[in-house]
Design a protein around this motif. Structure first.
Motif, PDB file in Angstrom:
ATOM      1  N   PHE A  86      -3.997 -12.965   2.024  1.00 32.73           N
ATOM      2  CA  PHE A  86      -3.541 -12.516   0.719  1.00 32.73           C
ATOM      3  C   PHE A  86      -4.733 -12.323  -0.656  1.00 32.73           C
ATOM      4  O   PHE A  86      -3.821 -12.272  -1.719  1.00 32.73           O
ATOM      5  N   ALA A  87      -6.246 -13.492  -0.279  1.00 35.03           N
ATOM      6  CA  ALA A  87      -7.000 -13.631  -1.536  1.00 35.03           C
ATOM      7  C   ALA A  87      -6.127 -14.575  -2.677  1.00 35.03           C
ATOM      8  O   ALA A  87      -6.115 -14.254  -3.521  1.00 35.03           O
ATOM      9  N   ARG A  88      -5.292 -15.537  -1.610  1.00 35.05           N
ATOM     10  CA  ARG A  88      -4.749 -16.555  -3.226  1.00 35.05           C
ATOM     11  C   ARG A  88      -5.647 -18.109  -2.899  1.00 35.05           C
ATOM     12  O   ARG A  88      -5.996 -18.180  -1.965  1.00 35.05           O
ATOM     13  N   PRO A  89      -5.240 -18.441  -3.931  1.00 36.12           N
ATOM     14  CA  PRO A  89      -5.775 -19.478  -4.426  1.00 36.12           C
ATOM     15  C   PRO A  89      -5.231 -20.575  -3.742  1.00 36.12           C
ATOM     16  O   PRO A  89      -3.948 -20.320  -3.428  1.00 36.12           O
ATOM     17  N   VAL A 129       1.152  -0.947   0.192  1.00 35.50           N
ATOM     18  CA  VAL A 129      -0.222   0.140  -0.054  1.00 35.50           C
ATOM     19  C   VAL A 129       1.479   1.005  -0.546  1.00 35.50           C
ATOM     20  O   VAL A 129       1.026   2.028  -0.774  1.00 35.50           O
ATOM     21  N   TRP A 130       2.052   1.647   0.608  1.00 34.78           N
ATOM     22  CA  TRP A 130       2.462   2.683   0.676  1.00 34.78           C
ATOM     23  C   TRP A 130       3.589   2.652   0.212  1.00 34.78           C
ATOM     24  O   TRP A 130       4.198   3.683  -0.974  1.00 34.78           O
ATOM     25  N   LEU A 131       4.635   1.243   0.029  1.00 38.07           N
ATOM     26  CA  LEU A 131       5.594   1.717  -0.792  1.00 38.07           C
ATOM     27  C   LEU A 131       5.123   1.278  -2.013  1.00 38.07           C
ATOM     28  O   LEU A 131       5.934   1.470  -3.492  1.00 38.07           O
ATOM     29  N   GLY A 132       4.226   0.289  -3.047  1.00 37.22           N
ATOM     30  CA  GLY A 132       3.626  -0.271  -4.103  1.00 37.22           C
ATOM     31  C   GLY A 132       4.370  -0.694  -4.800  1.00 37.22           C
ATOM     32  O   GLY A 132       5.043  -1.250  -5.613  1.00 37.22           O
ATOM     33  N   TRP A 133       5.617  -1.947  -4.114  1.00 35.39           N
ATOM     34  CA  TRP A 133       7.148  -2.579  -4.571  1.00 35.39           C
ATOM     35  C   TRP A 133       6.372  -3.655  -5.282  1.00 35.39           C
ATOM     36  O   TRP A 133       6.929  -4.633  -5.432  1.00 35.39           O
ATOM     37  N   VAL A 134       4.802  -4.199  -4.345  1.00 31.30           N
ATOM     38  CA  VAL A 134       4.927  -6.175  -4.676  1.00 31.30           C
ATOM     39  C   VAL A 134       2.931  -5.597  -4.791  1.00 31.30           C
ATOM     40  O   VAL A 134       2.637  -4.735  -4.204  1.00 31.30           O
ATOM     41  N   PRO A 135       2.249  -6.912  -5.104  1.00 33.29           N
ATOM     42  CA  PRO A 135       1.288  -6.679  -5.971  1.00 33.29           C
ATOM     43  C   PRO A 135       0.232  -7.186  -4.090  1.00 33.29           C
ATOM     44  O   PRO A 135       1.016  -7.619  -3.427  1.00 33.29           O
ATOM     45  N   ILE A 136      -0.507  -6.310  -3.724  1.00 29.38           N
ATOM     46  CA  ILE A 136      -1.199  -7.007  -2.523  1.00 29.38           C
ATOM     47  C   ILE A 136      -1.961  -8.181  -2.813  1.00 29.38           C
ATOM     48  O   ILE A 136      -1.753  -8.828  -1.610  1.00 29.38           O
ATOM     49  N   SER A 137      -2.399  -8.935  -3.973  1.00 33.39           N
ATOM     50  CA  SER A 137      -3.316  -9.819  -3.274  1.00 33.39           C
ATOM     51  C   SER A 137      -3.550 -10.554  -4.822  1.00 33.39           C
ATOM     52  O   SER A 137      -2.763 -10.421  -6.013  1.00 33.39           O
ATOM     53  N   GLY A 138      -3.519 -12.297  -4.819  1.00 35.50           N
ATOM     54  CA  GLY A 138      -3.336 -12.967  -6.435  1.00 35.50           C
ATOM     55  C   GLY A 138      -2.311 -13.613  -5.940  1.00 35.50           C
ATOM     56  O   GLY A 138      -1.388 -13.431  -5.276  1.00 35.50           O
ATOM     57  N   ALA A 139      -1.997 -14.034  -7.518  1.00 37.17           N
ATOM     58  CA  ALA A 139      -1.225 -15.014  -7.686  1.00 37.17           C
ATOM     59  C   ALA A 139      -0.704 -14.873  -8.804  1.00 37.17           C
ATOM     60  O   ALA A 139      -0.324 -16.507  -9.592  1.00 37.17           O
ATOM     61  N   GLY A 167       2.091 -13.978 -10.940  1.00 39.14           N
ATOM     62  CA  GLY A 167       3.423 -14.160 -10.856  1.00 39.14           C
ATOM     63  C   GLY A 167       4.500 -14.143  -9.776  1.00 39.14           C
ATOM     64  O   GLY A 167       4.383 -14.611  -8.425  1.00 39.14           O
ATOM     65  N   TRP A 168       6.447 -14.238 -10.076  1.00 39.70           N
ATOM     66  CA  TRP A 168       6.686 -14.318  -8.513  1.00 39.70           C
ATOM     67  C   TRP A 168       6.270 -13.470  -7.437  1.00 39.70           C
ATOM     68  O   TRP A 168       6.776 -13.975  -6.245  1.00 39.70           O
TER      69      TRP A 168
END
Length: 308
Positions: free
Chosen positions: A253-256, A157-167, A169-170
């Motif tokens: 993380f709302a991952r399958p 949220v703050w830095l926006g470096w990685v996705p919040i949720s889902g699966a 990509g690495w």
């Protein structure tokens, strides 16, 4: 060495049946009814009876268990009441995501944990040792789901470096692996440090010092090798713990995965699906324990003789 794992495998058979009974009773004794998710508003009592008979829910608990166990022994986990699909197909669809996350988290916690434990043991009594021990204690007290929320807030949220949720990509694995593996780092590092400190006090280590070997060589080649027996046991147990820990992490993380599938099934009281997911998690713990015993016996024959 071949008879030892076979004997341990035979001993796990009654454990499997006890676990199956516990899994079956847990979900059936929880308040709620899966039929409520299938009936439309205003449905008649006759429709409820018809659906209950269709899925065998009108039978007694003992009869339902033996029917389920009979199918289970033939490889049939049943059919999801709510989704109408085979439980084995749903688990096969979601299990690879959980295995991917669990394997990455286990490797991460093993490498970092062993390295931290070696450093702490090598500098025993110094500020570096105290600092690592403090971080280890802090890491072991933070729940994985709370840590996951903090990681999302800071890095997504703050830095926006990685996705919040889902699966996708690495990059979507980074935060879930950190949330799942950081607690394991604390455990592995603590066990590694204690085992190395105890091993360093043994007579053969004093003899190696007397021969003039480098302290670094003694720590890495001899002390660490003997200290790895309890570490391997902990890592084997972590197989089941990590798969169990992914239940909350996948939901955060709302991952399958198996965890998300289990939580949805619990909310819907989907008995066959919940039983299949819980049984898979229990089998992961059982097989992890078996692997730990076998690897430990292979590394230390005295353990094999003591458990014969």
């Amino acid at each position: 060495m071949i008879t030892f794992p076979l004997r341990r495998l035979v001993l796990l058979i009654p454990v499997f049946f006890v676990v199956s009974v516990a899994v079956f009773l847990i979900i059936h004794l929880v308040p709620g009814d899966p039929i409520d998710n299938l009936l439309r508003p205003g449905a008649s009592p006759a429709q409820r009876i018809q659906i209950a008979a269709k899925y065998g829910l009108d039978r007694g608990l003992a009869e339902q268990y033996f029917v389920w166990m009979g199918r289970l022994l033939t490889g049939d986990l049943g059919t999801s009441i709510v989704q109408g699909r085979p439980v084995s197909a749903l688990i096969a669809q979601n299990l690879p995501y959980s295995l991917q996350l669990g394997a990455a988290a286990l490797l991460f916690s093993a490498l970092i944990g062993i390295a931290a434990g070696v450093i702490a043991a090598s500098f025993q009594g110094t500020r570096l040792d105290d600092g690592i021990t403090g971080v280890i204690l802090l890491g072991s007290t933070v729940p994985s789901f709370f840590l996951g929320l903090l990681l999302i807030l800071v890095f997504a949220v703050w830095l926006g470096w990685v996705p919040i949720s889902g699966a996708r990509g690495w990059s979507s694995l980074i935060l879930p692996v950190l949330a799942t593996g950081l607690g394991g780092i604390a455990l592995v590092a603590r066990v590694t440090r204690i085992a190395m400190v105890e091993t360093a006090r043994q007579d053969f280590v004093m003899l190696l010092h007397a021969k003039g070997l480098s302290p670094l060589v003694i720590q890495l080649r001899h002390v660490l090798r003997h200290a790895m027996v309890p570490v391997v046991t902990i890592l084997s147990l972590r197989i089941g713990w990590i798969l169990g820990g992914t239940v909350t992490v996948e939901y955060v993380f709302a991952r399958p995965g198996l965890g998300s599938l289990l939580i949805r099934a619990l909310n819907q009281r989907d008995y066959p699906l919940v039983q299949g997911c819980l049984l898979m998690l229990a089998m992961a713990v059982i097989l992890g324990t078996l692997m730990g015993d076998v690897i430990q016996a292979a590394m230390d024959p005295r353990q094999r003789e003591a458990r014969a």
